[in-house]
Enzyme design. Structure first.
Site, PDB file in Angstrom:
ATOM      1  N   ASP A 235       0.878  -1.173   0.000  1.00 45.15           N
ATOM      2  CA  ASP A 235       0.000   0.000   0.000  1.00 45.15           C
ATOM      3  C   ASP A 235       0.912   1.219   0.000  1.00 45.15           C
ATOM      4  O   ASP A 235       1.643   1.457   0.966  1.00 45.15           O
ATOM      5  CB  ASP A 235      -0.894  -0.018   1.238  1.00 45.15           C
ATOM      6  CG  ASP A 235      -1.926   1.103   1.239  1.00 45.15           C
ATOM      7  OD1 ASP A 235      -1.688   2.123   0.558  1.00 45.15           O
ATOM      8  OD2 ASP A 235      -2.949   0.960   1.920  1.00 45.15           O
TER       9      ASP A 235
ATOM     10  N   ASN B 144       2.688   3.394 -11.371  1.00 49.39           N
ATOM     11  CA  ASN B 144       1.409   3.401 -12.055  1.00 49.39           C
ATOM     12  C   ASN B 144       0.222   3.589 -11.115  1.00 49.39           C
ATOM     13  O   ASN B 144      -0.902   3.742 -11.564  1.00 49.39           O
ATOM     14  CB  ASN B 144       1.246   2.077 -12.826  1.00 49.39           C
ATOM     15  CG  ASN B 144      -0.049   2.002 -13.592  1.00 49.39           C
ATOM     16  OD1 ASN B 144      -0.368   2.898 -14.350  1.00 49.39           O
ATOM     17  ND2 ASN B 144      -0.805   0.935 -13.380  1.00 49.39           N
TER      18      ASN B 144
ATOM     19  N   SER C 206       2.055   9.819 -16.075  1.00 47.58           N
ATOM     20  CA  SER C 206       1.326  11.057 -15.799  1.00 47.58           C
ATOM     21  C   SER C 206      -0.036  10.968 -16.496  1.00 47.58           C
ATOM     22  O   SER C 206      -0.590   9.888 -16.643  1.00 47.58           O
ATOM     23  CB  SER C 206       2.129  12.265 -16.277  1.00 47.58           C
ATOM     24  OG  SER C 206       1.489  13.471 -15.935  1.00 47.58           O
TER      25      SER C 206
ATOM     26  N   TYR D   3      -6.756  16.001  -9.080  1.00 47.90           N
ATOM     27  CA  TYR D   3      -6.078  15.002  -9.906  1.00 47.90           C
ATOM     28  C   TYR D   3      -5.073  15.667 -10.844  1.00 47.90           C
ATOM     29  O   TYR D   3      -3.923  15.213 -10.966  1.00 47.90           O
ATOM     30  CB  TYR D   3      -7.111  14.228 -10.701  1.00 47.90           C
ATOM     31  CG  TYR D   3      -6.536  13.154 -11.588  1.00 47.90           C
ATOM     32  CD1 TYR D   3      -6.001  11.986 -11.044  1.00 47.90           C
ATOM     33  CD2 TYR D   3      -6.545  13.291 -12.974  1.00 47.90           C
ATOM     34  CE1 TYR D   3      -5.478  10.990 -11.854  1.00 47.90           C
ATOM     35  CE2 TYR D   3      -6.028  12.294 -13.791  1.00 47.90           C
ATOM     36  CZ  TYR D   3      -5.498  11.150 -13.234  1.00 47.90           C
ATOM     37  OH  TYR D   3      -4.974  10.174 -14.035  1.00 47.90           O
TER      38      TYR D   3
ATOM     39  N   LYS E 132      -0.993  15.097 -10.998  1.00 43.33           N
ATOM     40  CA  LYS E 132      -0.318  14.623 -12.198  1.00 43.33           C
ATOM     41  C   LYS E 132       0.703  15.632 -12.715  1.00 43.33           C
ATOM     42  O   LYS E 132       1.706  15.269 -13.313  1.00 43.33           O
ATOM     43  CB  LYS E 132      -1.347  14.291 -13.284  1.00 43.33           C
ATOM     44  CG  LYS E 132      -2.112  13.004 -13.012  1.00 43.33           C
ATOM     45  CD  LYS E 132      -1.169  11.822 -12.860  1.00 43.33           C
ATOM     46  CE  LYS E 132      -1.877  10.509 -12.639  1.00 43.33           C
ATOM     47  NZ  LYS E 132      -0.931   9.374 -12.506  1.00 43.33           N
TER      48      LYS E 132
ATOM     49  N   THR F  22      -8.639   1.897 -19.191  1.00 41.64           N
ATOM     50  CA  THR F  22      -8.227   1.299 -17.934  1.00 41.64           C
ATOM     51  C   THR F  22      -9.388   1.406 -16.941  1.00 41.64           C
ATOM     52  O   THR F  22     -10.500   1.781 -17.312  1.00 41.64           O
ATOM     53  CB  THR F  22      -6.997   2.026 -17.371  1.00 41.64           C
ATOM     54  OG1 THR F  22      -7.384   3.332 -16.932  1.00 41.64           O
ATOM     55  CG2 THR F  22      -5.911   2.150 -18.438  1.00 41.64           C
TER      56      THR F  22
END
Length: 276
Positions: A52, A80, A131, A145, A149, A175
């Protein structure tokens, strides 16, 4: 390439078209919060470890040390792990921003740091940072977010002592990022934002598993870049590579707008030095 690739965080991307391990001699380790989510990779031959990335640094250090011991070395780290917070500045609490950065930024730092001595001592190793287009564009309703990134883009700047870094800036790939488990949405209770908020969340939810990008092709491209094979033959591997048709169009527009601004405001931009 001998050695192995370690896939940090939840495996959003399949490692081949069957969701398994890339063909030998590359050996793969996958690390995630829940081992049961990685069992299909273990069955295909990968070593799996529980990790984690929001844990304390010592726990992460111990897991990295165990990972190195399995095959004796690490060649490539792929950062990732990620999720996405959706909400306006007024609707997201400080804790929402903190949690977003804890995973997308500080988690990456905590996983990467204990591998750096291993790479430095061997004078070899590649770190891949994932990214996203939002780091460039700052899409509305995705500020937490996008900010995380954008930080990720800054983390990837080091190339010394034989350590290679590669920053991948993908667009909308199919994804699990927009799935219920990965997208944390706060619906606005503020009247001025209510309609925008509902529409934004509904649009993103509909896009889940409808994104145009093929994650298998994304992984294949990353592997070519890391191994300097296939598409990279006869070409210098770039430090930063956008991937996705949508990225090409949006980034090109952003660059053109920036160049236009620099030209139109050149005199003002260059007028702020101290007078000699």
């Amino acid at each position: 390439m001998a050695g192995w690739i370690t896939w940090a965080g939840s495996a959003h991307f399949p490692l081949d078209e069957r969701g398994g391990v890339i063909e030998h001699p590359v050996r793969v380790q996958a690390r995630g919060r829940k081992l049961e989510d990685l069992k299909h990779l273990e069955q295909a031959g990968a070593a799996i470890l529980q990790l984690d990335i929001t844990d304390g640094q010592q726990n992460i250090n111990d897991t990295i040390a165990k990972a190195i011991s399995i095959y004796g070395r690490v060649d490539v780290l792929v950062n990732n792990a990620s999720y996405i917070s959706i909400g306006t500045w007024e609707d997201l609490e400080y804790g929402d921003f903190l949690a977003q950065f804890d995973t997308n930024v500080f988690g990456t730092i905590k996983v990467t740091r204990p591998l750096l001595p291993h790479f430095r001592q061997r004078r070899a190793g590649t770190i891949v940072f994932i990214s996203f287009l939002s780091g460039w564009i700052g899409h509305a309703g995705c500020s937490a977010y996008a900010g995380s990134k954008n930080c990720g883009r800054s983390l990837a700047g080091n190339r010394t002592l034989g350590i290679k870094t590669l920053l991948i800036e993908p667009g909308r790939f199919r994804t699990k990022l927009l799935s219920k488990n990965k997208m944390k949405a706060v619906i606005s209770t503020i009247p001025e934002y209510a309609e925008f908020s509902k529409t934004r969340v509904a649009t993103l939810s509909k896009e889940d598993q409808a994104q145009p990008g093929d994650p298998v092709k994304l992984v294949e491209t990353i592997l070519d870049l890391v191994r300097q094979e296939g598409i990279t033959e006869g070409r210098e591997v770039p430090f930063r590579l956008p991937l996705g048709r949508d990225v090409y169009g949006d980034m090109k527009t952003k660059c053109e707008e920036t160049l236009k601004l620099l030209e139109e405001w050149k005199t003002t931009i260059r007028s702020t030095d101290l007078e000699e």
